[in-house]
Design an enzyme around this catalytic site. Structure first.
Site, mmCIF file in Angstrom:
data_model
loop_
_atom_site.group_PDB
_atom_site.id
_atom_site.type_symbol
_atom_site.label_atom_id
_atom_site.label_comp_id
_atom_site.label_asym_id
_atom_site.label_seq_id
_atom_site.Cartn_x
_atom_site.Cartn_y
_atom_site.Cartn_z
ATOM 1 C CE LYS A 30 -1.550 1.573 4.115
ATOM 2 N NZ LYS A 30 -1.301 2.974 4.480
ATOM 3 C CG ASN A 31 2.303 2.758 3.525
ATOM 4 O OD1 ASN A 31 1.159 3.142 3.242
ATOM 5 N ND2 ASN A 31 2.695 2.520 4.763
ATOM 6 C CB CYS A 122 -4.131 5.953 11.241
ATOM 7 S SG CYS A 122 -4.454 4.471 10.301
ATOM 8 N NE ARG A 127 0.294 9.888 10.573
ATOM 9 C CZ ARG A 127 -0.044 8.875 9.791
ATOM 10 N NH1 ARG A 127 -1.215 8.322 9.911
ATOM 11 N NH2 ARG A 127 0.789 8.429 8.887
ATOM 12 C CG ASP A 313 3.306 1.151 9.486
ATOM 13 O OD1 ASP A 313 2.886 1.980 10.310
ATOM 14 O OD2 ASP A 313 3.542 1.439 8.296
ATOM 15 N NE ARG A 405 -7.019 4.287 5.788
ATOM 16 C CZ ARG A 405 -6.085 4.680 6.639
ATOM 17 N NH1 ARG A 405 -6.325 4.691 7.922
ATOM 18 N NH2 ARG A 405 -4.911 5.060 6.223
HETATM 19 N N1 EPU Z 1 6.748 14.292 11.196
HETATM 20 C C1 EPU Z 1 6.901 15.612 11.523
HETATM 21 N N2 EPU Z 1 6.734 16.540 10.542
HETATM 22 C C2 EPU Z 1 6.400 16.198 9.268
HETATM 23 C C3 EPU Z 1 6.256 14.850 8.948
HETATM 24 C C4 EPU Z 1 6.425 13.903 9.938
HETATM 25 O O1 EPU Z 1 7.192 15.944 12.669
HETATM 26 O O2 EPU Z 1 6.271 17.094 8.434
HETATM 27 C C5 EPU Z 1 6.929 13.270 12.244
HETATM 28 C C6 EPU Z 1 5.647 12.481 12.522
HETATM 29 O O3 EPU Z 1 4.819 13.164 13.423
HETATM 30 C C7 EPU Z 1 6.182 11.187 13.054
HETATM 31 C C8 EPU Z 1 7.479 11.004 12.267
HETATM 32 O O4 EPU Z 1 7.822 12.291 11.756
HETATM 33 O O5 EPU Z 1 6.494 11.349 14.416
HETATM 34 C C9 EPU Z 1 7.416 10.022 11.115
HETATM 35 O O6 EPU Z 1 6.291 10.304 10.306
HETATM 36 P P1 EPU Z 1 6.320 10.055 8.731
HETATM 37 O O7 EPU Z 1 6.160 11.372 8.061
HETATM 38 O O8 EPU Z 1 7.486 9.223 8.369
HETATM 39 O O9 EPU Z 1 4.989 9.228 8.516
HETATM 40 P P2 EPU Z 1 4.090 9.323 7.243
HETATM 41 O O10 EPU Z 1 4.932 9.576 6.067
HETATM 42 O O11 EPU Z 1 2.933 10.175 7.518
HETATM 43 C C10 EPU Z 1 4.293 6.800 6.547
HETATM 44 C C11 EPU Z 1 3.339 5.661 6.344
HETATM 45 C C12 EPU Z 1 2.805 5.207 7.701
HETATM 46 C C13 EPU Z 1 3.985 4.788 8.569
HETATM 47 C C14 EPU Z 1 4.993 5.941 8.686
HETATM 48 C C15 EPU Z 1 6.242 5.572 9.446
HETATM 49 C C16 EPU Z 1 2.422 6.149 4.159
HETATM 50 C C17 EPU Z 1 1.262 6.576 3.347
HETATM 51 N N3 EPU Z 1 2.248 6.119 5.494
HETATM 52 O O12 EPU Z 1 3.536 7.830 7.176
HETATM 53 O O13 EPU Z 1 1.973 4.088 7.452
HETATM 54 O O14 EPU Z 1 3.527 4.439 9.846
HETATM 55 O O15 EPU Z 1 5.381 6.381 7.372
HETATM 56 O O16 EPU Z 1 6.876 4.507 8.855
HETATM 57 O O17 EPU Z 1 3.468 5.825 3.625
HETATM 58 C C18 EPU Z 1 0.252 2.560 7.882
HETATM 59 O O18 EPU Z 1 0.467 2.069 6.750
HETATM 60 O O19 EPU Z 1 -0.481 2.016 8.742
HETATM 61 C C19 EPU Z 1 0.874 3.825 8.226
HETATM 62 C C20 EPU Z 1 0.439 4.600 9.220
#
Ligand code: EPU
Length: 426
Positions: A30-31, A122, A127, A313, A405
């Protein structure tokens, strides 16, 4: 595109399962599929194979249609064609899932302009997307907020040729990569995420003619003077390491043995190493892992970290497993501040879990008891499925859209292994 059908399910009933013997095939990630769909905006024809058909990817296809693309979905292949007719990602769709933020990068890379809202998804913490926006500000983008939409316009030339993320962010890194195709020449990104899904996007961008090399957590990104290549891009989505890990946990509890196929063992090193620590026997092959259940499992300590560390995850699924391990386990969640909501639901099934800030202490119990529970997020719902399979008595998991999802045909896959799980509407 039948996402209404998936959305019509309200709960999943899970009956206890004594053992699982057989094999299951992992779907595409998915990701990975989500950034690849955003990247399909960068060219006129893309075909993705091993494409997972689940709620989040169906939502993303709806977004592509709203932006003017034509979609042809057939089994696990999807073709995306045509020109972009709008740069506005509708709120009704973007608010449904976090991955929608990737269309910001896709649109900026393709047109230099984008209108998006803060994404949904989620509820596992605040986030923020400050890093995504900080990168765009550094480029010299014009950013404004109008009627709830963040409007971004890129300059013709970037104000900087180097950027360092303050925190490691997966979609933040992916958005930066997608945006940078807009600018010919060289750019350096530092402190990037190196998740396999980021690498899959990089492989796709290379097919468009972008030159990308790495050194540690730094990326050198180079768009040649003649710009991106034209023509159709064919790309196979990598296997879903989180779905694979979820089935490996099920195998650790019930496999006699369970063979999990179509996975990439290298992407699962941290998960496999922790499964070995709990005491299960694993047979690792080129694209499959066979797992043999073990009783009792040993308590362990683990903490989540960016890849190649233990994935956040997989934390909930491990918590379900450790709730019946012998001894006291400790899980430290370092990525998201509010990702222990499943602990409460697991406790309703008899688990003994204490949460102190970002640490969960799990005292292994002899058995779990089936109960009505709520899925609070995607991976939390997977942990409840696992708990339901090993519990005594029936478990009903409500708010099941969370599970749908991110897991393709999970009911069919489990039932093909001899389990009894049923999606229900009323
Ligand atoms: N963060 C910030 N500022 C930002 C972006 C992130 O402070 O601008 C922080 C977040 O709050 C968190 C950390 O950085 O503490 C990591 O967040 P990240 O941005 O890496 O998460 P994401 O890109 O929103 C993706 C996956 C998630 C997975 C995370 C971590 C996708 C669509 N989602 O989320 O997947 O948990 O990376 O590996 O790729 C899931 O599939 O269940 C899922 C939640």
């Amino acid at each position: 595109m039948d996402y209404e059908k998936l959305l019509s399910f309200k709960y999943l009933k899970v009956r206890p399962c004594k053992e699982i013997k057989g094999s299951v095939s992992v779907s595409g990630a998915k990701n990975s599929a989500l950034p690849l769909l955003a990247a399909s905006l960068l060219t006129e024809e893309v075909e993705l194979t091993n494409f997972p058909v689940l709620l989040d990817t169906l939502y993303a296809l709806k977004i592509l249609q709203a932006l003017g693309k034509e979609i042809a979905l057939s089994g696990n292949s999807v073709r995306i064609e045509g020109k972009i007719s709008s740069v506005k990602v509708p709120f009704e769709l973007s608010s449904l899932f976090r991955g929608s933020i990737l269309f910001l990068g896709g649109l900026l890379g393709a047109t230099g302009k984008a209108e998006v809202t803060y994404p949904g998804g989620c509820s596992i913490g605040s986030r923020p997307i400050d890093q995504h926006l900080k990168f765009l500000e550094a480029l010299g983008a014009d950013i404004s907020v109008e009627s709830g939409y963040i409007k971004v316009k890129l300059p013709s030339e970037p104000a900087v040729r180097e950027f360092t993320f303050d925190v490691i962010t997966v979609t933040g890194t992916e958005n930066a990569l997608l945006t940078l195709v807009r600018f010919k020449g060289e750019f350096e990104l530092h402190n990037v995420a190196l998740e396999p899904e980021v690498i899959d996007l990089i492989e796709f961008l290379k097919k468009l003619g972008v030159e990308i090399t790495f050194k540690g957590r730094s990326i050198r990104f180079y768009v040649p003077p003649n710009g991106l290549k034209k023509g159709k891009v064919l790309h196979k989505v990598i296997p879903d390491r989180i779905e694979a890990g979820t089935f490996l946990v099920i195998g650790a509890l019930l496999g006699n043995p369970l063979k999990v196929k179509n996975l990439e063992p290298n992407h699962l090193e941290a998960v496999i190493s922790k499964l070995k620590e709990v005491g299960v026997k694993l047979k690792i092959q080129k694209d499959s892992v066979e797992v043999y259940r073990k009783e009792p499992l040993k308590a362990i300590t683990l903490e989540t970290a960016p890849y190649p560390g233990f994935p956040t995850d997989m934390q909930a699924q491990f918590m379900a497993m450790l709730s019946v391990a012998k001894g006291v386990s400790v899980i430290v969640e370092n990525i998201f501040e509010n990702r222990f909501q499943h602990a409460l639901e697991l406790s309703r099934m008899g688990a003994d879990i204490e949460i102190k800030g970002k640490t969960a202490v799990i005292r292994g119990v002899k058995k779990l008891i089936g109960a009505p529970v709520n899925a609070t997020d995607l991976r939390a719902s997977a942990s409840l499925v696992i708990a339901g399979l090993i519990a005594e008595g029936e478990t009903t998991i409500y708010k099941i859209h969370h599970l749908l999802r991110g897991y393709e045909k999970i009911d069919e896959k489990l039932n093909s292994l001899g389990c009894e799980v049923f999606l229900g509407k009323t």
